[in-house]
Every structure is written in C-alpha cells, then in structure tokens.
Design a protein around this motif. Structure first.
Motif, PDB file in Angstrom:
ATOM      1  N   GLY A  63      27.073  12.636  20.263  1.00  0.00           N
ATOM      2  CA  GLY A  63      26.673  13.105  18.849  1.00  0.00           C
ATOM      3  C   GLY A  63      27.907  13.239  17.882  1.00  0.00           C
ATOM      4  O   GLY A  63      27.640  12.796  16.661  1.00  0.00           O
ATOM      5  N   PHE A  64      28.750  14.122  18.218  1.00  0.00           N
ATOM      6  CA  PHE A  64      29.882  14.296  17.145  1.00  0.00           C
ATOM      7  C   PHE A  64      30.572  13.059  16.785  1.00  0.00           C
ATOM      8  O   PHE A  64      30.918  12.906  15.851  1.00  0.00           O
ATOM      9  N   GLU A  65      30.814  12.047  17.805  1.00  0.00           N
ATOM     10  CA  GLU A  65      31.566  10.894  17.661  1.00  0.00           C
ATOM     11  C   GLU A  65      30.723   9.832  16.930  1.00  0.00           C
ATOM     12  O   GLU A  65      30.882   9.065  15.639  1.00  0.00           O
ATOM     13  N   LEU A  66      29.343   9.922  17.165  1.00  0.00           N
ATOM     14  CA  LEU A  66      28.256   9.279  16.202  1.00  0.00           C
ATOM     15  C   LEU A  66      28.380   9.737  14.713  1.00  0.00           C
ATOM     16  O   LEU A  66      28.401   8.758  13.923  1.00  0.00           O
ATOM     17  N   ARG A  67      28.347  10.927  14.805  1.00  0.00           N
ATOM     18  CA  ARG A  67      28.457  11.532  13.277  1.00  0.00           C
ATOM     19  C   ARG A  67      29.834  10.926  12.565  1.00  0.00           C
ATOM     20  O   ARG A  67      29.668  10.522  11.333  1.00  0.00           O
ATOM     21  N   SER A  68      30.730  10.931  13.287  1.00  0.00           N
ATOM     22  CA  SER A  68      32.045  10.633  12.719  1.00  0.00           C
ATOM     23  C   SER A  68      32.016   9.176  12.324  1.00  0.00           C
ATOM     24  O   SER A  68      32.474   8.849  11.109  1.00  0.00           O
ATOM     25  N   ARG A  69      31.411   8.414  13.252  1.00  0.00           N
ATOM     26  CA  ARG A  69      31.580   6.920  12.949  1.00  0.00           C
ATOM     27  C   ARG A  69      30.570   6.828  11.633  1.00  0.00           C
ATOM     28  O   ARG A  69      30.912   5.906  10.963  1.00  0.00           O
ATOM     29  N   ALA A  70      29.297   7.353  11.728  1.00  0.00           N
ATOM     30  CA  ALA A  70      28.355   7.125  10.597  1.00  0.00           C
ATOM     31  C   ALA A  70      29.004   7.618   9.072  1.00  0.00           C
ATOM     32  O   ALA A  70      28.603   6.842   8.206  1.00  0.00           O
ATOM     33  N   LEU A  71      29.770   8.510   9.234  1.00  0.00           N
ATOM     34  CA  LEU A  71      30.351   9.194   7.984  1.00  0.00           C
ATOM     35  C   LEU A  71      31.371   8.359   7.524  1.00  0.00           C
ATOM     36  O   LEU A  71      31.665   8.371   6.455  1.00  0.00           O
ATOM     37  N   SER A  72      32.243   7.758   8.581  1.00  0.00           N
ATOM     38  CA  SER A  72      33.002   6.926   7.943  1.00  0.00           C
ATOM     39  C   SER A  72      32.861   5.671   7.383  1.00  0.00           C
ATOM     40  O   SER A  72      33.504   5.254   6.303  1.00  0.00           O
ATOM     41  N   SER A  73      31.843   5.212   7.736  1.00  0.00           N
ATOM     42  CA  SER A  73      31.028   3.918   6.929  1.00  0.00           C
ATOM     43  C   SER A  73      30.175   4.385   6.031  1.00  0.00           C
ATOM     44  O   SER A  73      29.903   3.812   4.931  1.00  0.00           O
ATOM     45  N   ARG A  74      29.589   5.594   6.054  1.00  0.00           N
ATOM     46  CA  ARG A  74      28.413   6.229   5.097  1.00  0.00           C
ATOM     47  C   ARG A  74      28.638   7.457   4.737  1.00  0.00           C
ATOM     48  O   ARG A  74      28.069   8.383   5.100  1.00  0.00           O
ATOM     49  N   PRO A  75      29.798   7.892   3.793  1.00  0.00           N
ATOM     50  CA  PRO A  75      30.244   9.325   3.707  1.00  0.00           C
ATOM     51  C   PRO A  75      29.069  10.013   3.087  1.00  0.00           C
ATOM     52  O   PRO A  75      29.093  11.347   3.499  1.00  0.00           O
ATOM     53  N   ASN A  76      28.148   9.544   2.440  1.00  0.00           N
ATOM     54  CA  ASN A  76      27.023  10.467   1.924  1.00  0.00           C
ATOM     55  C   ASN A  76      25.746  10.557   2.987  1.00  0.00           C
ATOM     56  O   ASN A  76      24.664  10.915   2.224  1.00  0.00           O
ATOM     57  N   LEU A  77      25.856  10.003   3.848  1.00  0.00           N
ATOM     58  CA  LEU A  77      24.672  10.083   4.665  1.00  0.00           C
ATOM     59  C   LEU A  77      24.564  11.356   5.392  1.00  0.00           C
ATOM     60  O   LEU A  77      25.440  12.034   6.034  1.00  0.00           O
ATOM     61  N   PRO A  78      23.265  11.808   5.142  1.00  0.00           N
ATOM     62  CA  PRO A  78      23.026  13.278   5.757  1.00  0.00           C
ATOM     63  C   PRO A  78      22.816  12.968   7.343  1.00  0.00           C
ATOM     64  O   PRO A  78      22.016  11.928   7.683  1.00  0.00           O
ATOM     65  N   VAL A  79      23.415  13.713   8.047  1.00  0.00           N
ATOM     66  CA  VAL A  79      23.522  13.596   9.534  1.00  0.00           C
ATOM     67  C   VAL A  79      22.968  15.218  10.091  1.00  0.00           C
ATOM     68  O   VAL A  79      23.914  15.938   9.791  1.00  0.00           O
ATOM     69  N   PHE A  80      21.912  14.894  10.934  1.00  0.00           N
ATOM     70  CA  PHE A  80      21.735  16.324  11.441  1.00  0.00           C
ATOM     71  C   PHE A  80      21.968  16.015  13.057  1.00  0.00           C
ATOM     72  O   PHE A  80      21.575  15.139  13.840  1.00  0.00           O
ATOM     73  N   LEU A  81      22.486  16.931  13.411  1.00  0.00           N
ATOM     74  CA  LEU A  81      22.874  17.232  15.033  1.00  0.00           C
ATOM     75  C   LEU A  81      21.839  18.133  15.603  1.00  0.00           C
ATOM     76  O   LEU A  81      21.457  19.188  15.267  1.00  0.00           O
ATOM     77  N   ILE A  82      21.404  17.803  16.921  1.00  0.00           N
ATOM     78  CA  ILE A  82      20.310  18.495  17.593  1.00  0.00           C
ATOM     79  C   ILE A  82      21.022  18.568  19.086  1.00  0.00           C
ATOM     80  O   ILE A  82      21.844  17.824  19.631  1.00  0.00           O
ATOM     81  N   THR A  83      20.828  19.786  19.662  1.00  0.00           N
ATOM     82  CA  THR A  83      21.118  20.024  21.003  1.00  0.00           C
ATOM     83  C   THR A  83      20.377  21.330  21.622  1.00  0.00           C
ATOM     84  O   THR A  83      19.869  22.101  21.093  1.00  0.00           O
ATOM     85  N   GLY A  84      20.475  21.014  22.894  1.00  0.00           N
ATOM     86  CA  GLY A  84      19.775  22.181  23.896  1.00  0.00           C
ATOM     87  C   GLY A  84      20.923  23.025  24.365  1.00  0.00           C
ATOM     88  O   GLY A  84      20.499  24.016  25.151  1.00  0.00           O
ATOM     89  N   ARG A  85      22.174  22.994  24.019  1.00  0.00           N
ATOM     90  CA  ARG A  85      23.313  23.635  24.573  1.00  0.00           C
ATOM     91  C   ARG A  85      23.462  24.574  23.482  1.00  0.00           C
ATOM     92  O   ARG A  85      24.400  24.351  22.399  1.00  0.00           O
ATOM     93  N   HIS A  86      23.137  25.893  23.733  1.00  0.00           N
ATOM     94  CA  HIS A  86      23.429  26.866  22.551  1.00  0.00           C
ATOM     95  C   HIS A  86      24.883  27.066  22.494  1.00  0.00           C
ATOM     96  O   HIS A  86      25.196  27.510  21.187  1.00  0.00           O
ATOM     97  N   GLU A  87      25.773  26.797  23.321  1.00  0.00           N
ATOM     98  CA  GLU A  87      27.231  27.263  23.128  1.00  0.00           C
ATOM     99  C   GLU A  87      27.649  26.261  22.111  1.00  0.00           C
ATOM    100  O   GLU A  87      28.778  26.418  21.263  1.00  0.00           O
ATOM    101  N   LEU A  88      27.382  24.923  22.004  1.00  0.00           N
ATOM    102  CA  LEU A  88      27.667  23.822  21.029  1.00  0.00           C
ATOM    103  C   LEU A  88      27.356  24.374  19.857  1.00  0.00           C
ATOM    104  O   LEU A  88      27.985  23.967  18.758  1.00  0.00           O
ATOM    105  N   THR A  89      26.155  25.162  19.398  1.00  0.00           N
ATOM    106  CA  THR A  89      25.757  25.402  18.247  1.00  0.00           C
ATOM    107  C   THR A  89      26.670  26.474  17.560  1.00  0.00           C
ATOM    108  O   THR A  89      27.248  26.345  16.282  1.00  0.00           O
ATOM    109  N   TYR A  90      27.450  27.279  18.260  1.00  0.00           N
ATOM    110  CA  TYR A  90      28.574  27.931  17.690  1.00  0.00           C
ATOM    111  C   TYR A  90      29.624  27.296  17.606  1.00  0.00           C
ATOM    112  O   TYR A  90      30.425  27.841  16.344  1.00  0.00           O
TER     113      TYR A  90
END
Length: 129
Positions: A63-90
């Motif tokens: 998801g981090f890479e997808l977010r990066s690719r999305a924002l490189s082509s669409r800088p103003n695209l709102p991207v929400f990340l979701i995870t079940g791994r709480h340590e990644l939240t921090y």
C-alpha cells in the motif's frame, strides 16, 4: 440535474472487507471499483478515481508503494491506507501519513473522512479558478 457520483477505488486482498466496504460506500452514494491486487488498478489507470483506499499489506505491491505511485501521477488524489497491523499505524504516522485507518475501523468515521477529503479537494479546485 445531479452530478456524477464520486468513484472510490478499494484495494484489499480480504474479500470480506472488499464486500463490506463496497456495500458501505455504495449505500453512501459512491461508485466503487474494487480490486484484490494493486496491479490491475494501476493497469486501468487512476484518471477517473476520486478516492483511493488501499490496504498496506497487499501481495503484489504494498500500500505504501501504491500510494506513492498514485500520488506521482495524481498529486491531489486523496489516498487512505488501511491495515490490520497496529505497529504500522505508528510508523505511518511518524512518516506523516494521516489518512490511515487500523482494522477494524468505524465505517462512519471513514465516510466522514472521505467526505472531508472530497470537500477539501473541491475547495482547492474552486480556489484555482
């Protein structure tokens, strides 16, 4: 006449979450495009997508890479990340990522955040005119 419904792309490898988010988003008036992998979404392109929601732990492109690719082509695209791994939240918040939801999350909070993101984007477009 009512304008077009915003399109929300959802990428998650959990079919139950996909189904749940699809139902939630469509009941709130959004169009959805759902994917179990990031690569098909990238192949189709993001030009018509208004919001992207992606799991961090995807099997093909995380998801981090997808977010990066999305924002490189669409800088103003709102991207929400979701995870079940709480340590990644921090870790994500430490990296300045604020649109992050940890599973299980409150659907109404997600809808509110999506509405705010679309409003912010629309306000930005008005200010550019």
């Amino acid at each position: 006449m009512r304008g077009k419904r915003p399109i929300v792309a959802v990428v998650d490898d959990d079919p139950r979450l996909i189904e749940s988010l699809e139902n939630l988003l469509e009941s709130a008036g959004y169009q959805t495009r759902c994917y179990s992998l990031a690569s098909p979404l990238l192949a189709e392109g993001l030009s018509e997508v208004d919001i992207l929601i992606t799991d961090i732990g995807l099997p093909d492109i995380d998801g981090f890479e997808l977010r990066s690719r999305a924002l490189s082509s669409r800088p103003n695209l709102p991207v929400f990340l979701i995870t079940g791994r709480h340590e990644l939240t921090y870790q994500s918040r430490a990296r300045g990522i604020t649109r992050l939801f940890c599973k299980p999350f409150d659907g109404q909070l997600l809808l509110s955040a999506i509405g705010d993101a679309l409003q912010d984007r629309n306000d930005g477009k008005k200010n550019e005119s």
